[in-house]
Design a protein around this motif. Structure first.
Motif, PDB file in Angstrom:
ATOM      1  N   ILE A 112       1.024  -1.195   0.044  1.00  0.00           N
ATOM      2  CA  ILE A 112       0.083   0.176   0.069  1.00  0.00           C
ATOM      3  C   ILE A 112       0.916   1.291  -0.141  1.00  0.00           C
ATOM      4  O   ILE A 112       0.794   2.126  -0.881  1.00  0.00           O
ATOM      5  N   GLY A 113       1.912   1.330   0.959  1.00  0.00           N
ATOM      6  CA  GLY A 113       2.374   2.496   0.901  1.00  0.00           C
ATOM      7  C   GLY A 113       3.455   2.558  -0.094  1.00  0.00           C
ATOM      8  O   GLY A 113       3.609   3.921  -0.676  1.00  0.00           O
ATOM      9  N   VAL A 114       4.194   1.636  -0.844  1.00  0.00           N
ATOM     10  CA  VAL A 114       4.802   1.840  -1.849  1.00  0.00           C
ATOM     11  C   VAL A 114       4.047   2.194  -3.302  1.00  0.00           C
ATOM     12  O   VAL A 114       4.592   3.166  -4.039  1.00  0.00           O
ATOM     13  N   CYS A 115       2.859   1.653  -3.300  1.00  0.00           N
ATOM     14  CA  CYS A 115       2.410   2.096  -4.635  1.00  0.00           C
ATOM     15  C   CYS A 115       1.731   3.341  -4.490  1.00  0.00           C
ATOM     16  O   CYS A 115       1.789   3.979  -5.345  1.00  0.00           O
ATOM     17  N   LEU A 116       1.159   3.760  -3.489  1.00  0.00           N
ATOM     18  CA  LEU A 116       0.280   5.050  -3.340  1.00  0.00           C
ATOM     19  C   LEU A 116       1.737   6.160  -3.162  1.00  0.00           C
ATOM     20  O   LEU A 116       1.505   6.962  -3.897  1.00  0.00           O
ATOM     21  N   GLY A 117       2.815   5.723  -2.505  1.00  0.00           N
ATOM     22  CA  GLY A 117       3.882   6.871  -2.677  1.00  0.00           C
ATOM     23  C   GLY A 117       4.304   6.970  -4.091  1.00  0.00           C
ATOM     24  O   GLY A 117       4.682   7.822  -4.676  1.00  0.00           O
ATOM     25  N   ALA A 118       4.624   5.806  -4.662  1.00  0.00           N
ATOM     26  CA  ALA A 118       5.313   5.788  -6.111  1.00  0.00           C
ATOM     27  C   ALA A 118       4.150   6.576  -7.087  1.00  0.00           C
ATOM     28  O   ALA A 118       4.733   7.399  -7.721  1.00  0.00           O
ATOM     29  N   ILE A 119       2.780   6.279  -7.021  1.00  0.00           N
ATOM     30  CA  ILE A 119       1.988   6.892  -8.104  1.00  0.00           C
ATOM     31  C   ILE A 119       2.147   8.646  -7.547  1.00  0.00           C
ATOM     32  O   ILE A 119       2.125   9.685  -8.408  1.00  0.00           O
ATOM     33  N   ALA A 120       1.742   8.792  -6.315  1.00  0.00           N
ATOM     34  CA  ALA A 120       1.730  10.189  -5.927  1.00  0.00           C
ATOM     35  C   ALA A 120       3.038  10.982  -6.363  1.00  0.00           C
ATOM     36  O   ALA A 120       3.066  12.128  -6.922  1.00  0.00           O
ATOM     37  N   GLY A 121       4.243  10.305  -6.104  1.00  0.00           N
ATOM     38  CA  GLY A 121       5.395  10.953  -6.282  1.00  0.00           C
ATOM     39  C   GLY A 121       5.776  11.161  -7.755  1.00  0.00           C
ATOM     40  O   GLY A 121       6.269  12.273  -8.259  1.00  0.00           O
ATOM     41  N   TYR A 122       5.420  10.217  -8.428  1.00  0.00           N
ATOM     42  CA  TYR A 122       5.638   9.986  -9.803  1.00  0.00           C
ATOM     43  C   TYR A 122       4.632  10.880 -10.785  1.00  0.00           C
ATOM     44  O   TYR A 122       5.299  11.589 -11.571  1.00  0.00           O
ATOM     45  N   PHE A 123       3.492  10.635 -10.626  1.00  0.00           N
ATOM     46  CA  PHE A 123       2.572  11.515 -11.408  1.00  0.00           C
ATOM     47  C   PHE A 123       2.455  12.922 -10.982  1.00  0.00           C
ATOM     48  O   PHE A 123       2.596  13.948 -11.726  1.00  0.00           O
ATOM     49  N   GLY A 124       2.340  13.119  -9.694  1.00  0.00           N
ATOM     50  CA  GLY A 124       2.078  14.586  -9.070  1.00  0.00           C
ATOM     51  C   GLY A 124       0.923  14.995  -9.483  1.00  0.00           C
ATOM     52  O   GLY A 124      -0.016  14.241  -9.883  1.00  0.00           O
ATOM     53  N   GLY A 125       0.529  16.352  -9.524  1.00  0.00           N
ATOM     54  CA  GLY A 125      -0.641  17.139 -10.005  1.00  0.00           C
ATOM     55  C   GLY A 125      -2.044  16.523  -8.919  1.00  0.00           C
ATOM     56  O   GLY A 125      -1.692  16.521  -7.939  1.00  0.00           O
ATOM     57  N   LYS A 126      -2.871  16.505  -9.868  1.00  0.00           N
ATOM     58  CA  LYS A 126      -4.278  16.142  -8.864  1.00  0.00           C
ATOM     59  C   LYS A 126      -4.311  14.771  -8.176  1.00  0.00           C
ATOM     60  O   LYS A 126      -4.654  14.614  -7.133  1.00  0.00           O
ATOM     61  N   VAL A 127      -3.523  13.593  -8.672  1.00  0.00           N
ATOM     62  CA  VAL A 127      -3.443  12.442  -8.316  1.00  0.00           C
ATOM     63  C   VAL A 127      -2.645  12.397  -6.855  1.00  0.00           C
ATOM     64  O   VAL A 127      -2.843  11.905  -5.792  1.00  0.00           O
ATOM     65  N   ASP A 128      -1.526  13.300  -6.955  1.00  0.00           N
ATOM     66  CA  ASP A 128      -0.718  13.455  -5.778  1.00  0.00           C
ATOM     67  C   ASP A 128      -1.741  14.171  -4.681  1.00  0.00           C
ATOM     68  O   ASP A 128      -1.499  13.826  -3.410  1.00  0.00           O
ATOM     69  N   ASP A 129      -2.382  15.300  -5.140  1.00  0.00           N
ATOM     70  CA  ASP A 129      -3.197  15.899  -4.065  1.00  0.00           C
ATOM     71  C   ASP A 129      -4.012  15.170  -3.277  1.00  0.00           C
ATOM     72  O   ASP A 129      -4.162  14.951  -2.231  1.00  0.00           O
ATOM     73  N   LEU A 130      -4.533  14.000  -4.088  1.00  0.00           N
ATOM     74  CA  LEU A 130      -5.818  13.125  -3.559  1.00  0.00           C
ATOM     75  C   LEU A 130      -5.015  12.145  -2.754  1.00  0.00           C
ATOM     76  O   LEU A 130      -5.338  11.916  -1.455  1.00  0.00           O
ATOM     77  N   MET A 204       8.474   3.396 -13.279  1.00  0.00           N
ATOM     78  CA  MET A 204       8.354   3.442 -11.826  1.00  0.00           C
ATOM     79  C   MET A 204       8.895   2.195 -11.071  1.00  0.00           C
ATOM     80  O   MET A 204       9.530   2.325 -10.198  1.00  0.00           O
ATOM     81  N   PHE A 205       8.412   1.065 -11.593  1.00  0.00           N
ATOM     82  CA  PHE A 205       8.766  -0.108 -10.700  1.00  0.00           C
ATOM     83  C   PHE A 205      10.295  -0.954 -11.133  1.00  0.00           C
ATOM     84  O   PHE A 205      10.607  -1.678 -10.591  1.00  0.00           O
ATOM     85  N   VAL A 206      10.579  -0.740 -12.623  1.00  0.00           N
ATOM     86  CA  VAL A 206      11.637  -1.335 -12.958  1.00  0.00           C
ATOM     87  C   VAL A 206      12.893  -0.480 -12.938  1.00  0.00           C
ATOM     88  O   VAL A 206      13.985  -0.836 -12.397  1.00  0.00           O
TER      89      VAL A 206
END
Lengths: 299, 311
Positions: A112-130, A204-206
C-alpha cells in the motif's frame, strides 16, 4: 584507438572499481560486530518460529497439567502457568506469532505504502493531491485509536491483529517513497528510459523502485518492532489473539495477576523473549540505515 | 507568507472531512450492527427494532452520516450508550484527570531528555555516548505493559510507597495516586526522546556555523549551549508541539491500569462496553487536536524559516 584502450585498461587496473551501494552496505555491516550479532539473533528467532510452526519443537505447548504454577525446574525450564502449561514452550510458540505479525502486516502495509507513494510522487498533480489528502487524513487519527477501532470492529483474533496493524501503519513509508520518487523522476536515467520508450509502469517499478529499495528494507525491519509491541497492548485491551493462544502479549497480560502470587516466570519469559528480538531489530535497523543511507553516516 | 498561512488553514477542512468519513465508514459500515453488540445474542425482534430506532440506525446511511457530521461540527456527540451521560459532560469531567497526569509527566520527560541528549552529543562517539544509545534502545525494547505491571508490583504492592490503584478528585489529593503513573510515563518516553533529540543535535554539530564558532576559539561548552542547542531547539519544539495532542487522551494504558478517571480510561471503558458514540467522539476530537497542532507547528516553522512554502 588501441592507445586509448590501453590507457583505459591501465586506469581501470590502477584505480579500484567503486563499490555499489549494496556491496558497500554489506561490507559495512560485516565490520559491525554488534549488528552481526543482532542479525544472528534475528535468524535464530526466525528459525525457532519456523520449527515451532512445523510442530518440530515445543509441540506440547497446549498440554495442560493439574498442577499449575510450578516454578522453573529441569522438567519445565521456565515453570508452568495457571493451567500447568509449559511456559518455555509457550514462549517459543510466541515467537511464531510475534514474527508472523511483522511479516503479514508488512505484506499488507508495504505494497500500500509503496504503490500510493510511487504513484503520488511520480505523477504529481491531482493524483498527488488526492493521495496526500488521503494519507494525511489517515495519519491525523491517533495511531492507537486507529488500531483499536479497526481491531474492535474486526473482532478478536490473529487475523484482526494483522489487518488492524497492516492497514494503519503504511503512512510513514508512503511519505518517504513519495519524496524519493519526486526526486528520482527527473533524474537522467529515468529520462533516458523514457527516451527509449519505457512505459510509466516500467519507469516506476523497474527503473526507480530498485533505487529506493533500501528505504523499504529499513522500514521492513522496523515493522517487526511495531508489530510485536502493538500486539502486547492489543492483548491487554482484550483485542489481541484468542486467550488460549501462546502469544507474548497474552502471557504478559496473564502475568498482571500472577505477580502478586509470586509467580514471576511467565512475565520474565515473555518479556525476556521480547526484549532480545526487539533490541536486535532496533540495533540491526539502525546499522542498516547507517550502511544504506550515506547522509546519516557518522552520527 | 499570509497566503501560505491562509492556504494551510483552509487545508484543515478537507482533512477533518476525511476523518469523519473514515470514522463513519469504520463504525457504521465495517463494524456490523451495533444493536446486536449492545443487546447480546438474546435480543428479541421487537427490542432490536426499538433500539435501532432509538439510536437512529434505521435511517438511510447518508442521513446517518449527515447526523454524525453535524455532531462533529457542533462538537455535541449525544449521549453514551452505556451510561446515558452526555458525552460533552464526560469529556469535561475526564480532561482534568488526564491533563494532571500527562502535563507534568510530559514536561519533566522532555526537559530531562533534552538535557541527557545534550550530554550525549557532547560526548559523541565516546563509550559514554555509545553506552547511552544502547541503554535507550534496551529500554525501548520492553513493553510499556511490563513497566506498568512491574512498577505497580514493586512500588505499590511490595514496598507500599504508592497506592495500588484509585483516584481522589480533589486538587490536592490526586497527586499521591498520580506519581507512580507519571514515573512510568517518564521512564517509557525517555529512551525514544533521548535518541530523537540526540540525532537532532548531531545534525547541527556538523554544520558550518558550528565549525566557525569553534574556529573563533569558543569553548565546547559555549558552542554546545549557545549555538547547537539554540538551533536544535527549532526541530525539537516542532516535535514537542506535535506530541501535545496526545496529552489529552492521557494514556490509555496507564489510566486504565491505575483506575484514573481520565479520557484514556474512559476510552478503554467505552471499548469494553461497545460504546460507539464515545469512541467516535474520542477519535474525532483526537484527530482534530492533531490537525490543529500540526497547523500550529507548520505555521510557526514557516515564520521561523521563510524557505518553507506549501508545495
Amino acid at each position: 584507438m588501441t592507445v586509448a584502450t590501453a590507457t583505459m585498461n591501465q586506469i581501470s587496473t590502477q584505480t579500484q572499481m567503486p563499490k555499489s551501494l549494496w556491496a558497500d552496505a554489506i561490507s559495512r555491516i560485516k565490520r559491525d560486530k554488534l549488528a552481526l550479532t543482532c542479525g544472528a539473533i534475528i535468524i535464530f528467532y526466525a528459525l525457532l518460529a519456523l520449527l515451532a510452526s512445523l510442530g518440530l519443537i515445543a509441540a506440547d505447548y497446549a498440554q495442560t497439567n493439574p498442577q499449575g504454577f510450578s516454578p522453573p525446574s529441569p522438567d519445565h525450564w521456565f515453570g508452568t502457568d495457571m493451567f500447568g502449561r509449559d511456559v518455555f514452550m509457550r514462549t517459543v510458540h510466541g515467537t511464531r506469532i510475534a514474527l508472523s505479525i511483522g511479516l503479514v502486516t508488512s505484506l499488507i502495509a508495504i505494497p500500500i505504502g509503496v504503490c500510493l507513494g510511487a504513484i503520488a510522487g511520480y505523477f504529481g498533480g491531482k493524483v498527488d493531491d488526492l493521495i496526500v489528502w488521503f494519507y494525511t487524513t489517515v495519519d491525523s487519527i491517533p495511531d492507537l485509536l486507529k488500531i483499536i477501532a479497526l481491531s474492535y470492529v474486526m473482532g478478536r483474533g490473529i487475523l484482526s491483529v494483522y489487518v488492524a496493524i497492516g492497514f494503519t501503519t503504511w503512512v510513514g513509508l508512503c511519505r518517504l517513497i513519495r519524496a524519493e520518487f519526486m526526486k528520482h523522476k527527473s533524474r537522467e536515467y529515468v529520462l533516458a528510459a523514457n527516451a527509449l520508450g519505457a512505459s510509466h509502469t516500467r519507469r516506476m517499478f523497474v527503473h526507480i523502485l530498485p533505487n529506493v529499495f533500501h528505504i523499504i528494507l529499513i522500514n521492513f525491519s522496523l515493522r517487526f518492532i511495531i508489530g510485536i509491541k502493538t500486539e502486547v497492548i492489543l492483548s491487554y485491551l482484550g483485542l489481541g489473539v484468542e486467550p488460549g493462544q501462546p502469544s507474548w502479549g497474552i502471557m504478559i497480560d496473564d502475568a498482571k495477576q500472577e505477580l502478586a502470587q509470586g509467580v514471576w516466570w511467565q512475565l520474565a519469559a515473555a518479556t525476556g523473549a521480547m526484549f532480545f528480538i526487539v533490541l536486535s531489530f532496533n540495533i540491526f535497523a539502525d546499522a542498516l540505515r547507517d550502511a544504506l543511507d550515506p547522509k546519516l553516516r557518522n552520527k | 507568507m499570509l497566503t501560505y498561512i491562509a492556504r494551510r488553514i483552509l487545508y484543515v477542512i478537507p482533512i477533518l472531512f476525511g476523518v469523519t468519513l473514515i470514522t463513519f465508514v469504520l463504525f457504521n459500515l465495517v463494524g456490523g450492527n451495533p444493536v446486536y453488540q449492545k443487546l447480546g445474542k438474546h435480543g428479541s425482534e421487537a427490542e432490536i427494532q426499538l433500539l435501532s430506532k432509538e439510536l437512529g440506525l434505521d435511517r438511510p446511511l447518508h442521513e446517518q452520516y449527515l447526523f454524525f457530521l453535524k455532531q462533529c461540527v457542533t462538537l455535541d456527540f449525544g449521549r453514551s450508550w452505556s451510561s446515558n451521560q452526555k458525552i460533552t459532560d464526560m469529556l469535561s469531567n475526564g480532561i482534568g484527570a488526564s491533563l494532571s497526569l500527562t502535563v507534568p509527566a510530559f514536561t519533566i520527560s522532555v526537559l530531562l531528555s533534552i538535557l541527557i541528549a545534550l550530554g550525549a552529543a557532547f560526548f559523541r562517539g565516546t563509550i559514554i555516548d555509545r553506552g547511552l544509545v544502547v541503554f535507550c534502545l534496551a529500554g525501548m525494547s520492553i513493553s510499556m505493559l511490563v513497566y506498568i505491571i512491574f512498577f505497580q508490583y514493586m512500588f505499590s504492592f511490595r514496598l507500599g510507597v504508592f497506592p495500588i490503584t484509585g483516584y481522589d478528585p480533589s486538587l490536592a489529593g490526586r497527586w499521591t495516586y498520580l506519581i507512580l503513573p507519571m514515573i512510568i510515563w517518564i521512564v517509557v518516553s525517555l529512551g525514544s526522546d533521548i535518541l530523537l533529540y540526540r540525532t537532532i543535535m548531531l545534525d547541527e554539530i556538523f554544520q558550518d556555523y558550528v565549525r566557525t564558532a569553534r574556529a573563533k576559539g569558543l569553548s565546547e561548552k559555549v558552542v554546545m549551549l549557545k549555538h547547537v542547542l539554540k538551533n536544535a531547539m527549532i526541530p525539537i519544539i516542532t516535535n514537542i508541539v506535535l506530541e501535545i495532542p496526545f496529552l489529552y487522551t492521557g494514556s490509555l494504558l496507564l489510566e486504565a491500569f491505575f483506575g484514573i478517571p481520565g479520557l484514556g480510561g474512559m476510552t478503554v471503558q467505552a471499548l469494553y462496553n461497545s460504546d460507539f458514540p464515545v469512541i467516535k467522539a474520542m477519535t474525532f476530537i483526537g484527530s482534530m487536536l492533531y490537525v490543529f497542532f500540526n497547523l500550529v507547528s507548520d505555521v510557526a516553522y514557516a515564520i521561523v524559516d521563510p524557505r518553507i512554502k506549501l508545495e
